[in-house]
Write a protein that holds these residues in place. Structure first.
Motif, PDB file in Angstrom:
ATOM      1  N   VAL A  75      32.228 -36.590 -16.570  1.00  0.00           N
ATOM      2  CA  VAL A  75      31.199 -36.569 -15.523  1.00  0.00           C
ATOM      3  C   VAL A  75      29.876 -36.116 -16.107  1.00  0.00           C
ATOM      4  CG1 VAL A  75      30.460 -35.440 -13.393  1.00  0.00           C
ATOM      5  CG2 VAL A  75      32.822 -36.220 -13.627  1.00  0.00           C
ATOM      6  N   ASP A  76      29.907 -35.050 -16.919  1.00  0.00           N
ATOM      7  CA  ASP A  76      28.668 -34.542 -17.526  1.00  0.00           C
ATOM      8  C   ASP A  76      28.041 -35.563 -18.466  1.00  0.00           C
ATOM      9  OD1 ASP A  76      28.972 -32.208 -16.165  1.00  0.00           O
ATOM     10  OD2 ASP A  76      29.740 -31.047 -17.865  1.00  0.00           O
ATOM     11  N   GLN A  77      28.880 -36.339 -19.148  1.00  0.00           N
ATOM     12  CA  GLN A  77      28.362 -37.297 -20.122  1.00  0.00           C
ATOM     13  C   GLN A  77      27.813 -38.561 -19.478  1.00  0.00           C
ATOM     14  OE1 GLN A  77      31.108 -38.149 -23.292  1.00  0.00           O
ATOM     15  NE2 GLN A  77      29.714 -39.572 -24.327  1.00  0.00           N
ATOM     16  N   TYR A  78      28.448 -39.014 -18.392  1.00  0.00           N
ATOM     17  CA  TYR A  78      28.080 -40.321 -17.842  1.00  0.00           C
ATOM     18  C   TYR A  78      27.578 -40.296 -16.393  1.00  0.00           C
ATOM     19  CZ  TYR A  78      30.520 -42.190 -21.926  1.00  0.00           C
ATOM     20  OH  TYR A  78      30.916 -42.481 -23.219  1.00  0.00           O
ATOM     21  N   ALA A  79      27.842 -39.224 -15.652  1.00  0.00           N
ATOM     22  CA  ALA A  79      27.497 -39.236 -14.224  1.00  0.00           C
ATOM     23  C   ALA A  79      27.004 -37.891 -13.725  1.00  0.00           C
ATOM     24  CB  ALA A  79      28.719 -39.686 -13.412  1.00  0.00           C
ATOM     25  N   LYS A  80      26.406 -37.093 -14.604  1.00  0.00           N
ATOM     26  CA  LYS A  80      26.013 -35.728 -14.242  1.00  0.00           C
ATOM     27  C   LYS A  80      24.979 -35.708 -13.124  1.00  0.00           C
ATOM     28  CE  LYS A  80      24.646 -31.323 -16.285  1.00  0.00           C
ATOM     29  NZ  LYS A  80      24.314 -30.594 -17.541  1.00  0.00           N
ATOM     30  N   TYR A  89      30.557 -46.347 -14.132  1.00  0.00           N
ATOM     31  CA  TYR A  89      31.532 -47.271 -14.691  1.00  0.00           C
ATOM     32  C   TYR A  89      31.177 -47.509 -16.162  1.00  0.00           C
ATOM     33  CZ  TYR A  89      32.208 -47.882  -9.732  1.00  0.00           C
ATOM     34  OH  TYR A  89      32.416 -47.627  -8.405  1.00  0.00           O
ATOM     35  N   VAL A  90      32.156 -47.284 -17.030  1.00  0.00           N
ATOM     36  CA  VAL A  90      31.935 -47.385 -18.466  1.00  0.00           C
ATOM     37  C   VAL A  90      32.999 -48.297 -19.066  1.00  0.00           C
ATOM     38  CG1 VAL A  90      31.641 -46.120 -20.632  1.00  0.00           C
ATOM     39  CG2 VAL A  90      31.067 -45.013 -18.452  1.00  0.00           C
ATOM     40  N   ILE A  91      32.567 -49.196 -19.968  1.00  0.00           N
ATOM     41  CA  ILE A  91      33.511 -50.087 -20.648  1.00  0.00           C
ATOM     42  C   ILE A  91      33.586 -49.701 -22.119  1.00  0.00           C
ATOM     43  CG2 ILE A  91      34.042 -52.461 -21.318  1.00  0.00           C
ATOM     44  CD1 ILE A  91      32.709 -53.422 -18.813  1.00  0.00           C
ATOM     45  N   PHE A  92      34.792 -49.347 -22.560  1.00  0.00           N
ATOM     46  CA  PHE A  92      35.065 -49.073 -23.967  1.00  0.00           C
ATOM     47  C   PHE A  92      35.816 -50.268 -24.534  1.00  0.00           C
ATOM     48  CE2 PHE A  92      34.940 -45.058 -21.670  1.00  0.00           C
ATOM     49  CZ  PHE A  92      34.105 -44.277 -22.461  1.00  0.00           C
ATOM     50  N   TYR A 152      27.523 -49.128 -16.740  1.00  0.00           N
ATOM     51  CA  TYR A 152      26.979 -49.925 -15.635  1.00  0.00           C
ATOM     52  C   TYR A 152      25.805 -49.194 -14.997  1.00  0.00           C
ATOM     53  CZ  TYR A 152      26.693 -52.329 -11.127  1.00  0.00           C
ATOM     54  OH  TYR A 152      26.243 -53.025 -10.028  1.00  0.00           O
ATOM     55  N   LYS A 153      24.666 -49.889 -14.884  1.00  0.00           N
ATOM     56  CA  LYS A 153      23.468 -49.281 -14.313  1.00  0.00           C
ATOM     57  C   LYS A 153      22.911 -50.131 -13.170  1.00  0.00           C
ATOM     58  CE  LYS A 153      22.251 -47.057 -18.695  1.00  0.00           C
ATOM     59  NZ  LYS A 153      21.243 -46.940 -19.788  1.00  0.00           N
ATOM     60  N   GLY A 154      23.756 -50.947 -12.601  1.00  0.00           N
ATOM     61  CA  GLY A 154      23.315 -51.821 -11.517  1.00  0.00           C
ATOM     62  C   GLY A 154      23.357 -51.136 -10.165  1.00  0.00           C
ATOM     63  N   LYS A 155      23.242 -51.950  -9.125  1.00  0.00           N
ATOM     64  CA  LYS A 155      23.261 -51.454  -7.751  1.00  0.00           C
ATOM     65  C   LYS A 155      24.665 -50.977  -7.382  1.00  0.00           C
ATOM     66  CE  LYS A 155      19.647 -54.709  -6.295  1.00  0.00           C
ATOM     67  NZ  LYS A 155      19.336 -55.851  -5.381  1.00  0.00           N
ATOM     68  N   VAL A 195      32.184 -57.107 -11.308  1.00  0.00           N
ATOM     69  CA  VAL A 195      32.944 -58.176 -11.965  1.00  0.00           C
ATOM     70  C   VAL A 195      32.080 -58.876 -13.011  1.00  0.00           C
ATOM     71  CG1 VAL A 195      34.058 -60.416 -11.630  1.00  0.00           C
ATOM     72  CG2 VAL A 195      34.519 -58.566 -10.029  1.00  0.00           C
ATOM     73  N   ASP A 196      30.837 -59.191 -12.659  1.00  0.00           N
ATOM     74  CA  ASP A 196      29.929 -59.845 -13.608  1.00  0.00           C
ATOM     75  C   ASP A 196      29.658 -58.944 -14.808  1.00  0.00           C
ATOM     76  OD1 ASP A 196      29.807 -62.021 -11.934  1.00  0.00           O
ATOM     77  OD2 ASP A 196      27.875 -61.476 -11.039  1.00  0.00           O
ATOM     78  N   PHE A 197      29.489 -57.659 -14.546  1.00  0.00           N
ATOM     79  CA  PHE A 197      29.254 -56.694 -15.619  1.00  0.00           C
ATOM     80  C   PHE A 197      30.453 -56.654 -16.572  1.00  0.00           C
ATOM     81  CE2 PHE A 197      29.679 -52.278 -17.199  1.00  0.00           C
ATOM     82  CZ  PHE A 197      28.486 -52.172 -17.911  1.00  0.00           C
ATOM     83  N   ILE A 198      31.646 -56.621 -16.017  1.00  0.00           N
ATOM     84  CA  ILE A 198      32.859 -56.583 -16.829  1.00  0.00           C
ATOM     85  C   ILE A 198      32.991 -57.862 -17.650  1.00  0.00           C
ATOM     86  CG2 ILE A 198      35.391 -56.599 -16.733  1.00  0.00           C
ATOM     87  CD1 ILE A 198      35.159 -54.750 -14.272  1.00  0.00           C
ATOM     88  N   ASP A 199      32.685 -58.996 -17.030  1.00  0.00           N
ATOM     89  CA  ASP A 199      32.822 -60.281 -17.719  1.00  0.00           C
ATOM     90  C   ASP A 199      31.959 -60.328 -18.982  1.00  0.00           C
ATOM     91  OD1 ASP A 199      33.701 -63.072 -17.900  1.00  0.00           O
ATOM     92  OD2 ASP A 199      31.615 -63.546 -17.442  1.00  0.00           O
ATOM     93  N   VAL A 200      30.747 -59.771 -18.902  1.00  0.00           N
ATOM     94  CA  VAL A 200      29.833 -59.780 -20.050  1.00  0.00           C
ATOM     95  C   VAL A 200      30.167 -58.664 -21.031  1.00  0.00           C
ATOM     96  CG1 VAL A 200      27.436 -59.442 -20.772  1.00  0.00           C
ATOM     97  CG2 VAL A 200      27.943 -60.875 -18.787  1.00  0.00           C
TER      98      VAL A 200
END
Length: 524
Positions: free
Chosen positions: A204-209, A216-219, A231-234, A244-249
């Motif tokens: 949480v502190d690293q990605y959503a503090k 949402y983070v993709i590794f 993810y930095k969208g709406k 879904v679009d974010f994950i696809d890319v």
């Protein structure tokens, strides 16, 4: 999508004819954990085991022989670590009725059963031991794995087998609508990716503090954790497709590997595909920092992949390049245009960055594959080539084109009829042409099989695809009805018949008149 089927067919042919493989047995060894099933034992076994991957095969099948050792290895590993997961084989040369009941049409066919012979799905993964193990293990897990502590999550991230989509929930967000949306997405795409969720303070502190909504983070497998995509969208509360679009890319590696298993995933994205053909792992490693830097800059605009030239080097020809490695080429899938770094000298990896920048700026000329323009046309069928394709089909005449491949049996059968058709239009404003699609690039035409017949109207309107009977009369009627000039191929023949009939009729009338005159004269 306009992506050419000849490219797909060619790379898949190369993939299936890789360097010779020792004839491994398709049948798993007797001492392996693979269970041999027959019609008599099949239903009981399936109904008494919650997870079964069944391989329907034939002992003579080359693909089955390649799969055999991998399948047996996966079975042995799962038998030790996950004994509730079973792998089984059905020999379709002996169990014909059983295989027929599942409509097995090719070998090997792999199907997944979940405790019931009617609860069946196709296995969509790669045909190697690790992929089989990973896929079958995932079936036993929830769609979203919840990690309570950073320690267990760190351990998971250290040994990823595929892209890992992590939802990070700051305190108080657990019941938000976006959390429900995340679970919906996970349920739908869990076979392709691993989905997880955590509320651990470290993440949480690293990605959503500073956020009051989930992050949402993709590794990605084989990449540093610092290369993860955030993810930095709406908010996804009301729009399922945003994530879904974010994950696809973002689920694709920065510098992935393209092969028989990943080819479709890359081409279906319809993004330009930048290939680096390498002959050694050292070559791939040397270029990796350059490619990854570009991949980060052009994320979602260009996909970058490595291709093993030892196995798939022939694919260079489909991209209008020579089999001289290493090489770098970009295939714009949407336009089906290819752009490659000049091969007259050895590739300098430092040239790749500027080349990609020029591609994005639209400052590169595509490599057009084409036969030489014929010095003369020796047949009534116009021999069309790639470099003059557009000029001919936009020549102000109705142009009927056959796109063919030399090996195509249907094309050979059509050839004499097509030549006869062309002769009907001698001296008329219709061009009947053919082009060898394996040797010439064309734009604006979707080729889904050979032969493909297309009419380009003289007025420049959209091309019209012909899918009727391949007979002389049917094709001529099509050109007359759909062509903007409305030219009738049989008009001269009809006129000739009319003239002949008229001449006969005139001659008959004249003779009758002469006879009547003579008879009248005799009477006089």
């Amino acid at each position: 999508m306009q992506f050419s089927i000849k490219a797909i067919a060619a790379i898949m042919a190369v993939i299936s004819n890789i360097t010779s493989i020792n004839a491994e047995e398709a049948i798993a060894p007797e001492d392996s954990a693979v269970v041999k099933l027959t019609e008599a034992t099949f239903n009981d076994f399936i109904n008494n085991n919650p997870y079964v991957l069944a391989e329907f095969f034939a002992p003579w099948c080359g693909h089955c022989k390649r799969l055999g050792p991998e399948f047996a290895s996966a079975a042995d590993t799962l038998n030790e670590s996950d004994p509730n997961i079973k792998l089984a084989q059905i020999d379709c040369t002996e169990e014909r009725d059983l295989c027929s009941s599942f409509e097995i049409r090719g070998y090997p066919t792999m199907k997944v059963f979940k405790g019931d012979a009617s609860a069946i799905s196709d296995y969509p993964g790669q045909r190697d031991s690790n992929a089989i193990i990973n896929y079958m293990r995932k079936l036993t897990l929830p769609a979203v794995q919840v990690f309570e502590t950073a320690k267990e999550l760190d351990e998971k991230l250290e040994k990823l087998a595929e892209s890992f989509i992590l939802q990070i929930l700051p305190e108080g967000t657990e019941s938000q609508a976006s959390n429900e949306t995340f679970y919906q997405i996970a349920n739908k795409y869990s076979e392709a990716f691993t989905f997880a969720s955590t509320s651990d303070k470290k993440f949480v502190d690293q990605y959503a503090k500073s956020s009051k909504t989930p992050a949402y983070v993709i590794f990605r497998k084989g990449e540093e954790l610092s290369d993860a995509s955030v993810y930095k969208g709406k908010s996804i509360d009301s729009d399922f497709e945003l994530l879904v679009d974010f994950i696809d890319v973002e689920s694709k590696p920065l510098f992935g590997e393209i092969n028989g298993q990943t080819y479709q995933a890359y081409t279906s994205s319809n993004l330009p595909l930048a290939y680096y053909f390498y002959s050694t792992e050292e070559e791939r490693s040397d270029v990796e920092p350059i490619i990854k830097k570009l991949a980060k800059k052009y994320r979602g605009e260009v996909n970058f992949v490595g291709l093993d030239a030892v196995q798939f080097g022939m694919h260079a020809q489909n991209l209008n390049m020579e089999e001289k490695f290493p090489l770098f080429v970009i295939h714009d899938l949407e336009s089906n245009k290819k752009y490659g770094i000049d091969q007259s000298n050895d590739l300098d990896n430092n040239d790749i960055t500027q080349f990609v920048q020029k591609f994005k700026a639209g400052k590169l000329e595509p490599i057009v594959k084409s036969e030489p323009v014929p010095e003369s046309q020796d047949s009534s069928v116009f021999h069309l080539v790639g470099t003059e394709h557009d000029a001919i089909v936009k020549s102000g005449k109705d142009v009927f084109v056959k796109y063919y491949a030399p090996w195509c049996g249907h094309c050979k059968k059509l050839a004499p009829i097509f030549e006869e058709l062309s002769e009907l239009y001698t001296g008329k404003d219709v061009i009947v042409a053919e082009i060898d699609h394996t040797l010439n690039d064309v734009e604006g035409v979707t080729i889904e099989g050979y032969p493909t017949l297309v009419l380009f109207p003289a007025d420049g309107s959209e091309p019209i695809y012909y899918d009727d009977a391949r007979s002389l009369e049917a094709m001529a009627d099509f050109i007359k009805e759909k062509g903007s000039l409305k030219i009738d191929a049989f008009a001269d023949e009809e006129d000739a018949v009319v003239e002949s009939e008229t001449a006969v009729e005139s001659s008959t009338v004249e003779k009758v008149e002469q006879t009547e005159e003579a008879e009248a004269h005799d009477e006089l």
